[in-house]
Design an enzyme around this catalytic site. Structure first.
Site, PDB file in Angstrom:
ATOM      1  CG  HIS A 190      -2.112  -0.888   0.992  1.00  0.00           C
ATOM      2  ND1 HIS A 190      -2.080  -2.225   1.290  1.00  0.00           N
ATOM      3  CD2 HIS A 190      -3.322  -0.641   0.454  1.00  0.00           C
ATOM      4  CE1 HIS A 190      -3.243  -2.757   0.960  1.00  0.00           C
ATOM      5  NE2 HIS A 190      -4.010  -1.815   0.445  1.00  0.00           N
ATOM      6  NE  ARG A 297     -12.579   2.777  -2.231  1.00  0.00           N
ATOM      7  CZ  ARG A 297     -11.627   2.894  -3.175  1.00  0.00           C
ATOM      8  NH1 ARG A 297     -11.317   4.069  -3.662  1.00  0.00           N
ATOM      9  NH2 ARG A 297     -10.994   1.825  -3.618  1.00  0.00           N
ATOM     10  NE  ARG A 333     -17.646   0.905  -2.301  1.00  0.00           N
ATOM     11  CZ  ARG A 333     -16.387   0.514  -2.123  1.00  0.00           C
ATOM     12  NH1 ARG A 333     -15.810  -0.293  -2.980  1.00  0.00           N
ATOM     13  NH2 ARG A 333     -15.694   0.960  -1.108  1.00  0.00           N
ATOM     14  CD  GLU A 433     -15.782  -5.551  -3.471  1.00  0.00           C
ATOM     15  OE1 GLU A 433     -14.673  -5.002  -3.423  1.00  0.00           O
ATOM     16  OE2 GLU A 433     -16.816  -5.024  -2.996  1.00  0.00           O
ATOM     17  CG  ASN A 456      -8.156  -2.435  -4.726  1.00  0.00           C
ATOM     18  OD1 ASN A 456      -7.413  -2.536  -5.688  1.00  0.00           O
ATOM     19  ND2 ASN A 456      -8.688  -1.287  -4.364  1.00  0.00           N
ATOM     20  CG  ASP A 457     -11.973  -6.146  -1.109  1.00  0.00           C
ATOM     21  OD1 ASP A 457     -11.166  -6.431  -0.201  1.00  0.00           O
ATOM     22  OD2 ASP A 457     -12.736  -5.164  -1.060  1.00  0.00           O
ATOM     23  NE  ARG A 467      -7.857  -3.719   0.185  1.00  0.00           N
ATOM     24  CZ  ARG A 467      -8.925  -3.111  -0.337  1.00  0.00           C
ATOM     25  NH1 ARG A 467     -10.031  -3.783  -0.561  1.00  0.00           N
ATOM     26  NH2 ARG A 467      -8.883  -1.852  -0.652  1.00  0.00           N
ATOM     27  CB  CYS A 504     -13.645   0.555  -9.717  1.00  0.00           C
ATOM     28  SG  CYS A 504     -14.374  -0.605  -8.555  1.00  0.00           S
TER      29      CYS A 504
HETATM   30  C1  PEP Z   1     -11.764  -3.037  -4.618  1.00  0.00           C
HETATM   31  O1  PEP Z   1     -11.924  -3.890  -3.752  1.00  0.00           O
HETATM   32  O2  PEP Z   1     -11.062  -3.211  -5.652  1.00  0.00           O
HETATM   33  C2  PEP Z   1     -12.405  -1.714  -4.492  1.00  0.00           C
HETATM   34  C3  PEP Z   1     -12.372  -0.833  -5.473  1.00  0.00           C
HETATM   35  O3  PEP Z   1     -13.017  -1.415  -3.320  1.00  0.00           O
HETATM   36  P1  PEP Z   1     -12.252  -1.005  -1.968  1.00  0.00           P
HETATM   37  O4  PEP Z   1     -10.816  -0.737  -2.352  1.00  0.00           O
HETATM   38  O5  PEP Z   1     -12.975   0.191  -1.467  1.00  0.00           O
HETATM   39  O6  PEP Z   1     -12.434  -2.215  -1.134  1.00  0.00           O
HETATM   40 MG    MG Z   2     -13.497  -3.684  -2.252  1.00  0.00          MG
END
Ligand code: PEP
Ligand code: MG
Length: 572
Positions: A190, A297, A333, A433, A456-457, A467, A504
């Site tokens: 990160h 978000r 979202r 996700e 990401n998830d 993550r 995304c």
């Molecule tokens: C993801 O999980 O890729 C995402 C865009 O949502 P967040 O990063 O808010 O979990």
């Molecule tokens: Mg997510």
């Protein structure tokens, strides 16, 4: 004397500056006793340092915005909680008051005491909390000694440290630090993602840096190839200056792309949406010609406060966002909090053993009566001011989308009955996700209007790799054959059914991955505005039909090395 070291280039950009070396937090402080009459002043000194760190963290919190801000904020909140822990504070006071230890040595004893509790635990997650203790104690220790010096006067310096927390980066940049070199860390952490979106040069994994670099040494750092030159010679300076000139030219070229279309060499327009939360993000997204907001978000409205935002407050925030985008689509979202996010409102369940697999996202929205309805009402009211879409996070099953759809229809009916102006149709989409949703997508794509892939998830759940855990190094990456196959199948399913599909997650904002996503059939990206121009440039440099014709070869890659070979060939 000139020395050259290498690490991994984690965030591009060159920097020249004096080194500020921060040794690892493990406090190497000799045992030190103070006379009884010095106890009170030592306690005052210690408390002032703790207060200074508290203020420092609070200020840092308010400076954060942007796509990663909630993750960075989580680190800060966790550290703020630790700092207020009575165990920590009372223990420190007792060591000074009764043990007559100096504040530095008390910090060290207290650090070792808390660390030993965590060290003894079986659970790797708790063991890794030692890093947080080190971080907080390290900050207090720094504040004890160089409170003024540390906050100012670092402009133009290059920080050399064992590792840097994401929460520190924004602060370092605002202090004028021009680059960061770390002995540990990975290019996909990160911290690295954040450095890239802050455009702060970062070299990670420069293992010998703490031994070979001294405070005050002049360093020339190249964040692209991971090279660090200590006390550069004339020839190095020449190279550095040439590189700076190239980078400036590149920035200018990127700037020129502000008004250009995101069109491939063979003429296909790719839609670039923005992930935006703050006013600045929205303004930048607008100025860069983003197709709209692909991910807003809403957690930001709910966190760091004691009471939930009511319908009116939410409505105003959503309405202003819609007005800010002047007719371009805004994707809002619904709430995605869980026990892993710092929530003071009492909304999320606490004490879950495994929050990432717990009651978060749509699971929480459906479990709390009224929460979803209020949010849907606010979003629908905002739809009277411009085009809005609703995106649902953490969807696992078709039934969840049916429930949200039913709530949306009911709430829309109520608003119309109240005489409110709302859009005739507000598209409802699912975040893909959770692997189960990705695999079962053909069974419920028919009941959603669009999808957005949260890489990401999805990466975390497909690879069983947290993550947020930097210790997993290179494991947490979408460059895995399983991820690419899954992405391909999701995109193909959506396309076959005529439903828009975007990515995304951070993957969409890293130009390195652009050829992969194009080859897999993606036509919509949603990314942080800070990375939009780089991705636009990558899109404009590729021939879509050539990439797609190589898609099968990409899907046949057995491992990361195979994917990287494909990438090198695709980008040649
Ligand atoms: C993801 O999980 O890729 C995402 C865009 O949502 P967040 O990063 O808010 O979990
Ligand atoms: Mg997510």
């Amino acid at each position: 004397m000139r020395k050259a070291l290498t690490g991994h280039g984690a965030s591009r950009g060159s920097a020249l500056g004096r080194a500020r070396v921060r040794q690892p937090h493990a406090l190497d402080v000799a045992e030190e006793h103070i006379p009884a009459e010095a106890v009170e002043s030592e306690l005052l000194r210690l408390h002032a340092a703790v207060d200074a760190v508290r203020v420092e963290m609070r200020n840092l919190r308010t400076q954060l915005h942007g796509a990663l801000a909630h993750e960075v904020g989580e680190f800060l909140d966790m550290h703020a909680l630790l700092l207020d822990d009575p165990e920590l504070l009372q223990g420190l006071d007792a060591l000074v008051r009764t043990g007559h230890y100096g504040a530095d040595y008390a910090l060290r004893l207290q650090r070792d005491r808390l660390a030993s509790v965590f060290e003894g635990m079986d659970d790797a997650y708790f063991r890794s909390r030692i890093e947080d203790i080190d971080h907080v104690i390290g900050r207090v220790h720094a504040a004890l000694h160089k409170r003024e010096a540390e906050l100012q006067g670092v402009a133009g310096e290059i920080l050399v440290a064992d590792n840097v927390a994401p929460s520190e980066l924004a602060q370092l940049q605002s202090q004028g630090v021009v680059a960061v070199v770390t002995a540990a860390g990975s290019t996909l952490s990160h911290t690295a993602i954040l450095a890239r979106s802050l455009h702060l040069p970062l070299v990670v994994g420069a293992a010998e840096s703490l031994q070979l670099i001294n405070d005050g040494d002049v360093l020339a750092v190249d964040g692209a190839n991971g090279e660090i030159i200590v006390e550069p010679a004339a020839a190095d300076l020449r190279i550095h200056r040439a590189r700076m000139r190239d980078e400036k030219r590149e920035r200018k070229q990127l700037h020129r792309l502000r008004r250009e279309p995101s069109r491939t060499l063979d003429g296909t327009d790719i839609r670039l949406f923005a992930n935006a939360e703050s006013r600045d993000d929205v303004a930048e997204a607008h100025a860069l010609g983003a197709a709209g907001i692909g991910l807003y978000r809403t957690e930001f409205l709910f966190l760091q406060r004691d009471a939930l935002p009511d319908e009116e407050e939410q409505f105003r925030a959503y309405r202003d966002l819609v007005l800010g985008m002047t007719g371009r689509t805004v994707t809002i979202r619904t709430l995605d909090v869980g026990a892993d996010k710092a929530d003071r409102t009492g909304l999320a369940l606490t004490g879950e053993a495994n929050p990432a697999l717990g009651v978060r996202g749509v699971r929480l929205s459906l479990a709390k009566p009224g929460l979803l309805d209020t949010q849907l009402r606010a979003i629908l009211r905002a739809s009277g001011y411009g085009p809005v879409r609703i995106l649902v996070p953490m969807v696992t099953m078709r039934e969840e989308m049916l429930q949200v759809r039913a709530a949306l229809d009911r709430v829309a009916g109520e608003l119309r009955a109240e005489g409110r102006e709302i859009a005739d149709h507000v598209p409802l989409g699912a975040m893909i996700e959770v692997p189960a949703a990705a695999i079962a997508l053909p069974g419920f794509i028919g009941i959603v209007d669009f999808i957005s892939i949260g890489t990401n998830d999805l990466t975390q759940y497909v690879l069983a790799a947290d993550r947020g855990n930097d210790a997993l190094g290179d494991l947490y990456t979408p460059l895995h054959p399983a991820m690419l196959r899954l992405l391909h199948s999701i995109i193909r399913t959506a396309k076959m059914r005529g439903k828009p599909a975007a990515v995304c997650g951070e993957m969409a904002g890293d130009a390195l991955f652009t050829p992969i996503l194009l080859a897999l059939g993606l036509e919509e990206f949603s990314l942080h505005p800070g990375t939009l121009l780089e991705v636009r440039r990558a899109i404009r440099a590729h021939d879509l039909s050539r990439l797609r014709s190589q898609g099968n070869r990409l899907l046949r890659a057995h491992d990361r090395a195979g994917i990287e070979r494909w990438l090198a060939h695709a980008s040649a």
